[in-house]
Scaffold this motif. Structure first.
Motif, PDB file in Angstrom:
ATOM      1  N   LEU A  75      -5.097   5.363  -1.006  1.00 13.64           N
ATOM      2  CA  LEU A  75      -3.919   4.501  -1.057  1.00 13.64           C
ATOM      3  C   LEU A  75      -4.205   3.428  -2.103  1.00 13.64           C
ATOM      4  O   LEU A  75      -5.361   3.078  -2.340  1.00 13.64           O
ATOM      5  CB  LEU A  75      -3.684   3.831   0.294  1.00 13.64           C
ATOM      6  CG  LEU A  75      -3.145   4.725   1.419  1.00 13.64           C
ATOM      7  CD1 LEU A  75      -3.675   4.246   2.758  1.00 13.64           C
ATOM      8  CD2 LEU A  75      -1.630   4.719   1.412  1.00 13.64           C
ATOM      9  N   HIS A  76      -3.144   2.905  -2.726  1.00 13.74           N
ATOM     10  CA  HIS A  76      -3.351   1.838  -3.712  1.00 13.74           C
ATOM     11  C   HIS A  76      -2.231   0.818  -3.601  1.00 13.74           C
ATOM     12  O   HIS A  76      -1.164   1.108  -3.035  1.00 13.74           O
ATOM     13  CB  HIS A  76      -3.435   2.401  -5.131  1.00 13.74           C
ATOM     14  CG  HIS A  76      -2.174   3.085  -5.575  1.00 13.74           C
ATOM     15  ND1 HIS A  76      -1.858   4.366  -5.178  1.00 13.74           N
ATOM     16  CD2 HIS A  76      -1.157   2.674  -6.358  1.00 13.74           C
ATOM     17  CE1 HIS A  76      -0.701   4.712  -5.701  1.00 13.74           C
ATOM     18  NE2 HIS A  76      -0.238   3.698  -6.430  1.00 13.74           N
ATOM     19  N   CYS A  77      -2.454  -0.361  -4.150  1.00 11.87           N
ATOM     20  CA  CYS A  77      -1.378  -1.352  -4.242  1.00 11.87           C
ATOM     21  C   CYS A  77      -1.635  -2.300  -5.396  1.00 11.87           C
ATOM     22  O   CYS A  77      -2.768  -2.570  -5.776  1.00 11.87           O
ATOM     23  CB  CYS A  77      -1.176  -2.104  -2.922  1.00 11.87           C
ATOM     24  SG  CYS A  77      -2.273  -3.462  -2.616  1.00 11.87           S
ATOM     25  N   TRP A  94       0.827  -1.203   0.000  1.00 11.30           N
ATOM     26  CA  TRP A  94       0.000   0.000   0.000  1.00 11.30           C
ATOM     27  C   TRP A  94       0.861   1.253   0.000  1.00 11.30           C
ATOM     28  O   TRP A  94       1.825   1.347   0.754  1.00 11.30           O
ATOM     29  CB  TRP A  94      -0.905   0.009   1.229  1.00 11.30           C
ATOM     30  CG  TRP A  94      -1.988  -1.010   1.163  1.00 11.30           C
ATOM     31  CD1 TRP A  94      -2.021  -2.218   1.814  1.00 11.30           C
ATOM     32  CD2 TRP A  94      -3.196  -0.917   0.401  1.00 11.30           C
ATOM     33  NE1 TRP A  94      -3.187  -2.872   1.495  1.00 11.30           N
ATOM     34  CE2 TRP A  94      -3.926  -2.100   0.632  1.00 11.30           C
ATOM     35  CE3 TRP A  94      -3.727   0.050  -0.459  1.00 11.30           C
ATOM     36  CZ2 TRP A  94      -5.159  -2.345   0.043  1.00 11.30           C
ATOM     37  CZ3 TRP A  94      -4.954  -0.187  -1.054  1.00 11.30           C
ATOM     38  CH2 TRP A  94      -5.656  -1.371  -0.802  1.00 11.30           C
ATOM     39  N   HIS A  95       0.494   2.215  -0.819  1.00  8.65           N
ATOM     40  CA  HIS A  95       1.258   3.465  -0.879  1.00  8.65           C
ATOM     41  C   HIS A  95       0.444   4.545  -1.593  1.00  8.65           C
ATOM     42  O   HIS A  95      -0.619   4.277  -2.153  1.00  8.65           O
ATOM     43  CB  HIS A  95       2.587   3.251  -1.613  1.00  8.65           C
ATOM     44  CG  HIS A  95       2.420   2.885  -3.058  1.00  8.65           C
ATOM     45  ND1 HIS A  95       2.025   1.639  -3.477  1.00  8.65           N
ATOM     46  CD2 HIS A  95       2.576   3.620  -4.191  1.00  8.65           C
ATOM     47  CE1 HIS A  95       1.958   1.614  -4.790  1.00  8.65           C
ATOM     48  NE2 HIS A  95       2.271   2.800  -5.258  1.00  8.65           N
ATOM     49  N   THR A  96       0.987   5.765  -1.569  1.00  2.00           N
ATOM     50  CA  THR A  96       0.505   6.825  -2.461  1.00  2.00           C
ATOM     51  C   THR A  96       1.705   7.226  -3.305  1.00  2.00           C
ATOM     52  O   THR A  96       2.849   7.088  -2.857  1.00  2.00           O
ATOM     53  CB  THR A  96      -0.024   8.051  -1.688  1.00  2.00           C
ATOM     54  OG1 THR A  96       1.074   8.657  -1.016  1.00  2.00           O
ATOM     55  CG2 THR A  96      -1.088   7.669  -0.683  1.00  2.00           C
ATOM     56  N   ASP A  97       1.478   7.703  -4.507  1.00  4.49           N
ATOM     57  CA  ASP A  97       2.598   7.913  -5.418  1.00  4.49           C
ATOM     58  C   ASP A  97       3.427   9.152  -5.074  1.00  4.49           C
ATOM     59  O   ASP A  97       2.880  10.216  -4.787  1.00  4.49           O
ATOM     60  CB  ASP A  97       2.085   7.996  -6.860  1.00  4.49           C
ATOM     61  CG  ASP A  97       1.638   6.626  -7.352  1.00  4.49           C
ATOM     62  OD1 ASP A  97       2.173   5.614  -6.855  1.00  4.49           O
ATOM     63  OD2 ASP A  97       0.740   6.569  -8.215  1.00  4.49           O
ATOM     64  N   MET A  98       4.742   8.931  -5.125  1.00  2.00           N
ATOM     65  CA  MET A  98       5.735  10.013  -4.983  1.00  2.00           C
ATOM     66  C   MET A  98       5.600  10.770  -3.666  1.00  2.00           C
ATOM     67  O   MET A  98       5.876  11.970  -3.603  1.00  2.00           O
ATOM     68  CB  MET A  98       5.624  10.996  -6.164  1.00  2.00           C
ATOM     69  CG  MET A  98       5.760  10.337  -7.516  1.00  2.00           C
ATOM     70  SD  MET A  98       7.423   9.734  -7.849  1.00  2.00           S
ATOM     71  CE  MET A  98       8.094  11.179  -8.661  1.00  2.00           C
TER      72      MET A  98
HETATM   73 FE   LIG Z   1       1.783   3.495  -7.213  1.00  2.00          FE
END
Ligand SMILES: [Fe+2]
Length: 278
Positions: free
Chosen positions: A252-254, A102-106
């Motif tokens: 959030l996405h993964c 899981w993260h958000t970009d940059m």
């Molecule tokens: Fe991403």
């Protein structure tokens, strides 16, 4: 063109019906920006998007962003980043490994990505879903006192820490490292259009300031678990010609795994830069 918006989940997500990027007037673009702020992630099926058209669409949402890593840009259009397990001449034509977790970009940039868009050209019959969850929801669930406590916390985000977790990635060059020094963002950020607050997390690459490292990591893990509760996740099952756009200032996405020996995967990605989180 007037497209329709059909919610995917109660809390977030929308499918756009009757959406055609070739036919978007200014009013449609404003509506798209509003839907992204409100629903976090949008899906438009059956889009026919040449790289130039994809880039032109995203430019209408803001200034495009260029990835820290250089090796996976589409040669004929460097604004398009390629995600793929396909090999040509002994080399991957796109990034085969990033995005798992899981993260958000940059998040490690001073001005992290506002919008990320993916377009599916070849998709596995099974696996490789993209999952989404809401960091607004995680914040909303917390008692007021806890929210106020979290609003006082700053977090150091580090691209070096993130890179250390990447598989098969060559070490960063000095120039790449210089392009992405550590940055500090508030743990609670405010969406610039809606004013809504969310927890801003940087899993595996963020450390809260002013507390013991272990305690800080425990805090981020606890918030991440709240946001990513499996009962509140949308898992996007890809079809060819799907366009998916999300707003990183609240979602959030993964990525998820798939059988790389059996299936080919080819996605194009274009990202739009955002503001400094506040
Ligand atoms: Fe991403």
């Amino acid at each position: 063109m007037r497209f329709e918006v059909r919610p995917i989940r109660v809390e977030f997500g929308a499918e756009l019906e009757g959406f055609d990027v070739r036919d978007l007037d200014e009013q449609d673009v404003r509506k798209l920006v509003d839907v992204l702020a409100d629903r976090g992630v949008v899906v438009a099926r059956n889009q026919r998007l040449a790289p130039d058209e994809f880039v032109a669409l995203m430019r209408r949402l803001g200034p495009l962003e260029y990835s820290v890593r250089d090796e996976f840009h589409l040669p004929e259009n460097p604004d398009v980043y390629v995600i793929s397990n396909i090999m040509e001449n002994g080399k991957y034509i796109g990034n085969p490994f990033d995005g798992f977790g899981w993260h958000t970009d940059m998040n490690f940039c001073e001005r992290p990505t506002a919008y990320t868009a993916l377009y599916g050209l070849e998709v596995p019959e099974e696996g490789a879903d993209t999952r989404f969850c809401s960091a607004f929801r995680a914040y909303d669930l917390l008692p007021e006192e806890r929210q106020a406590f979290l609003r006082g916390i700053q977090v150091r985000h580090s691209h070096d820490m993130l890179h250390a977790t990447r598989r098969n990635a060559p070490p960063l060059t000095a120039e790449q490292r210089a392009r992405a020094p550590d940055v500090v963002h508030p743990l609670v950020r405010t969406h610039p259009h809606s004013g809504r607050r969310c927890v801003y997390l940087g899993p595996k690459c963020a450390v809260p300031l002013g507390m013991a490292e272990e305690e800080g990591i425990r805090l981020l893990d606890e918030l991440l678990a709240l946001a990513t509760d499996p009962g509140h996740v949308y898992s996007h099952r890809w079809r060819v010609r799907d366009l998916v756009i999300w707003d990183n200032r609240g979602m959030l996405h993964c990525a998820t795994e798939y059988d790389r020996q059996k299936y080919r995967r080819l996605l194009h990605r274009v990202t739009v830069g955002g503001e400094r989180p506040f």
